[in-house]
Design a protein around this motif. Sequence first.
Motif, PDB file in Angstrom:
ATOM      1  N   LEU A 107     -13.443  -6.095   0.614  1.00 36.37           N
ATOM      2  CA  LEU A 107     -14.305  -5.227  -0.179  1.00 36.37           C
ATOM      3  C   LEU A 107     -15.218  -6.032  -1.099  1.00 36.37           C
ATOM      4  O   LEU A 107     -16.345  -5.626  -1.376  1.00 36.37           O
ATOM      5  N   ARG A 108     -14.720  -7.205  -1.519  1.00 33.10           N
ATOM      6  CA  ARG A 108     -15.568  -8.036  -2.382  1.00 33.10           C
ATOM      7  C   ARG A 108     -16.818  -8.489  -1.636  1.00 33.10           C
ATOM      8  O   ARG A 108     -17.887  -8.650  -2.244  1.00 33.10           O
ATOM      9  N   GLN A 149      -5.962  -8.566  -1.871  1.00 33.90           N
ATOM     10  CA  GLN A 149      -7.372  -8.237  -1.958  1.00 33.90           C
ATOM     11  C   GLN A 149      -7.604  -6.868  -1.321  1.00 33.90           C
ATOM     12  O   GLN A 149      -6.932  -6.498  -0.356  1.00 33.90           O
ATOM     13  N   GLU A 150      -8.584  -6.141  -1.883  1.00 38.88           N
ATOM     14  CA  GLU A 150      -8.955  -4.867  -1.295  1.00 38.88           C
ATOM     15  C   GLU A 150      -9.763  -5.106  -0.030  1.00 38.88           C
ATOM     16  O   GLU A 150     -10.697  -5.921  -0.030  1.00 38.88           O
ATOM     17  N   GLN A 151      -9.392  -4.429   1.056  1.00 41.06           N
ATOM     18  CA  GLN A 151     -10.047  -4.598   2.344  1.00 41.06           C
ATOM     19  C   GLN A 151     -10.584  -3.235   2.807  1.00 41.06           C
ATOM     20  O   GLN A 151      -9.881  -2.221   2.723  1.00 41.06           O
ATOM     21  N   LEU A 152     -11.815  -3.224   3.314  1.00 40.02           N
ATOM     22  CA  LEU A 152     -12.415  -2.009   3.862  1.00 40.02           C
ATOM     23  C   LEU A 152     -12.063  -1.889   5.344  1.00 40.02           C
ATOM     24  O   LEU A 152     -12.328  -2.803   6.118  1.00 40.02           O
ATOM     25  N   ASN A 193       0.842  -1.182   0.000  1.00 38.21           N
ATOM     26  CA  ASN A 193       0.000   0.000   0.000  1.00 38.21           C
ATOM     27  C   ASN A 193       0.891   1.250   0.000  1.00 38.21           C
ATOM     28  O   ASN A 193       1.972   1.254   0.607  1.00 38.21           O
ATOM     29  N   VAL A 201      -9.861   2.129   2.217  1.00 33.11           N
ATOM     30  CA  VAL A 201      -9.648   0.841   1.554  1.00 33.11           C
ATOM     31  C   VAL A 201      -8.158   0.632   1.363  1.00 33.11           C
ATOM     32  O   VAL A 201      -7.456   1.515   0.849  1.00 33.11           O
ATOM     33  N   PHE A 202      -7.657  -0.554   1.793  1.00 31.70           N
ATOM     34  CA  PHE A 202      -6.257  -0.934   1.599  1.00 31.70           C
ATOM     35  C   PHE A 202      -6.195  -2.331   0.985  1.00 31.70           C
ATOM     36  O   PHE A 202      -7.165  -3.095   1.021  1.00 31.70           O
ATOM     37  N   GLN A 203      -4.988  -2.647   0.470  1.00 31.23           N
ATOM     38  CA  GLN A 203      -4.722  -3.986  -0.057  1.00 31.23           C
ATOM     39  C   GLN A 203      -4.082  -4.846   1.036  1.00 31.23           C
ATOM     40  O   GLN A 203      -3.135  -4.430   1.678  1.00 31.23           O
TER      41      GLN A 203
END
Length: 838
Positions: free
Chosen positions: A274-275, A251-254, A224, A245-247
């Motif tokens: 995030l998915r 995966q993208e994470q909220l 990130n 939102v970070f990786q």
Amino acid sequence: MKQANLKRHRYRNTALLIVIAASCIGAFLMGAEAIRSIRSNVRSTTVQVIREITNSKSQMLTAILNDTERDLRGLAASLDASMDISSATALLERFENDHTVSGLTVIDRGGQALYGPENAHLLKGIPEEFAAKVAVDGFEMSDPLIDENGGRRVLFGTALTGGRILYASIPAASMQKACGETTYLGEGYSYILGRDGKIVVPPVRYNYEQVYEDIGHLLIYADNPSDRVGEFIEALNSGSTGSVVFQIDGQEQLFCFEPVYEKRGWQLVTVVPLREVEKDGAQIVSTAMAMATVIIGVVVAALTAGSYFYWSMQRRQQENDRFLLDIYQAISENTDTVIFILNARSAVPDYVFENSGRILGIPAEEFLEQEPQQAKDSAFRSRLQAILEEPWPPEGCTREVHTYNERLHCDMWLKILVCPFVLGDEKKCIYAVTDVTQEHNDREKIAAAVVAAEQANAAKSSFFSSMSHDMRTPMNGIVGMTAIAKRCLGDPDRVLDCLNKIDFSSRHLLSLINDVLDMSKIESGKLALVSEPFDLGELLQGLEAILRPQCESKGQTLTFTVKISHSRLMGDTLRLNQIFMNLLSNAVKFTQEGGSISFTAQEREQRGKSPTFRFTVADNGIGIAPEAQKIIFTPFERVSDRLVHRIEGTGLGLAITKNLISAMGGQITLKSAPGRGSAFTVDLDLPLQEGELPLVPVSEEVTLDENSFAGRRFLLAEDNAINQEIAVELLTAYGAKVETRDDGKQAFEAFSASAEGYYDAVLMDIQMPVMNGYEAAGRIRACGHPQAKSIPIIAMTANVFAEDVLAARNAGMDAHIAKPIDLTKLYQALKEKMDAVD
């Protein structure tokens, strides 16, 4: 005219095509904008829900920590008011029983523990200024520290008068549970972060992330941008609320963050993929895209059929509503918590999960009615409605309600989580109602089990108090007679009398120790039984031969009656002897002089290859009172009777006997009355031998003299100097030559280096440094020495249980002699094995 009509028609067709194209383009743009708006709204709403959940968790955790501070300050005030050690200790014990904190310790200015365990507050990493902050502020709390067991604990310090400090701690795991181990249908997890993003409490779900000291390192390691990570850390330090939102792991994470316990500058961060946040939105978007396609077709068709367009739109709208309802229903069917969403404008909920009928016995539709008719006839429904209509608390809280549910015809314990929140500009509140009846019942069962365990511990304490007396009695005899013998060295008769009494007392002490060890084996579940061929008739003859002299010395009549058809059986002869000897010895001890004792062995029936035998030991002694019969087979319980306490013993004999019989698959019963004697009946199934019982040579009576071991050389492996001296003295007194080694390795090296025939036998202890007896025996058997396979190896050890005897055989040893050494048994074993080799 025709040309004009054609031209007009051409113009109309062109205009129609333009209108259709414009309508299609407009419909496409409208659909794209609608899709973007739907995706944005779904994501925004989902993020808002996750933030509200994070806020609720933050408030709950803050409330827990504030309550802990308040309770500890109250305890400190009570301790300052207490005047003596006993009252202060009682306060600490009562507080620890009523709260989740533990390790309560009061430390004076010098760091010495006045009350409580001395090491409870010695956690790894306590800040140097911790005690100073306690003295200034009156209360201080640390980040999680490492205790002596490697666990994480949060340390609390509360100031007392006179410079004293009350220390207490709670496990970080309890804070993890308060945060919730999972979030958003099990896909999310939570951190508690400190200043500069330091990870105070990591998530339970990803223990491997505990290697990172702060969240910044984790996010930068996950590729990130460092400037975005820095902005996130700065927002945390400022106590802000928000989401980003970070990786992580590709995966993208909220990340949703809320302040928690601002005194420490902590932040609660909830992380959800995030998915997962956009999953429902993607489904709705895909539906919306299909709708947009339909709308385009409907717009084109509307040029020729407006009514059809309206009908199609209505139908699609109904399908979409049904789809959304199916989603909520699926969530409802897969959770055991009923969710009520209330608003401040009406007593009727905005929404109720469909599972309310299954869990509460009240359909969701009944809650949504303005005036439900059934509520008038339902006390449970009325009480629940009254709870929903109560004023909302200012922050999240939890309560438990015990009530009778006439709808389900059962008592229920309901756990109600109340979480007020603001959605947009409107105040709302979530009531989460969970049936915790089973959990409450389990807690009651656990509490009952704790009481039973405390009673058992009290019985053990009482038993060991009595056992201390029983063991010290023969030990006093041994020590006292030894002192007398030292003073009377010139009087051989007096010395011999002292030695005989020492021998008697030591054997009595050994029997007490054996009973306690047997009971310990049974209670730990490590009791092992062996199955070997034996002759029941010979076993009973041996018992009679042992007991008859004892009975004759007391003028008692002993009767043995044996009515069996099969004598050659399989079983554990050592334990069978122990069972019968316990019962018969008790009969002799508790029967007055001139009384009678009988033993009956009767074969009753045969089930397959295992006949059933009934053994009865009866006497006309003092008998057993009814209240004593209830606990006579219970370990660590002793009968309160003056006559019984005059007779030596551990009181474990019958408990051991019952457990041995149960381990063999049998049962024991008792009939007795005070003054009329007792009758113990044992029923056992003992398998028949498949072949003939091998002939066992009858051992001749052993007579030892100074030439018994003449010409024999023994190798003794023993690490204890006193045991070495005893063994050497006993063996050399009867003509043997003995060489000693201090461990198994030395013994193996001495044997492997010796000439053939140099040693006649090896006497091996088991528990030794460097190399134990089992390994040394195995090395001897496996080496290339001419005597490796044939030389007798005798185990002389304090490991005396059945599994120890079996382990000695498996290691290649020929016999097993228990310590204290019985020279007669040792001589018999050596004679048999050496004669077989010769």
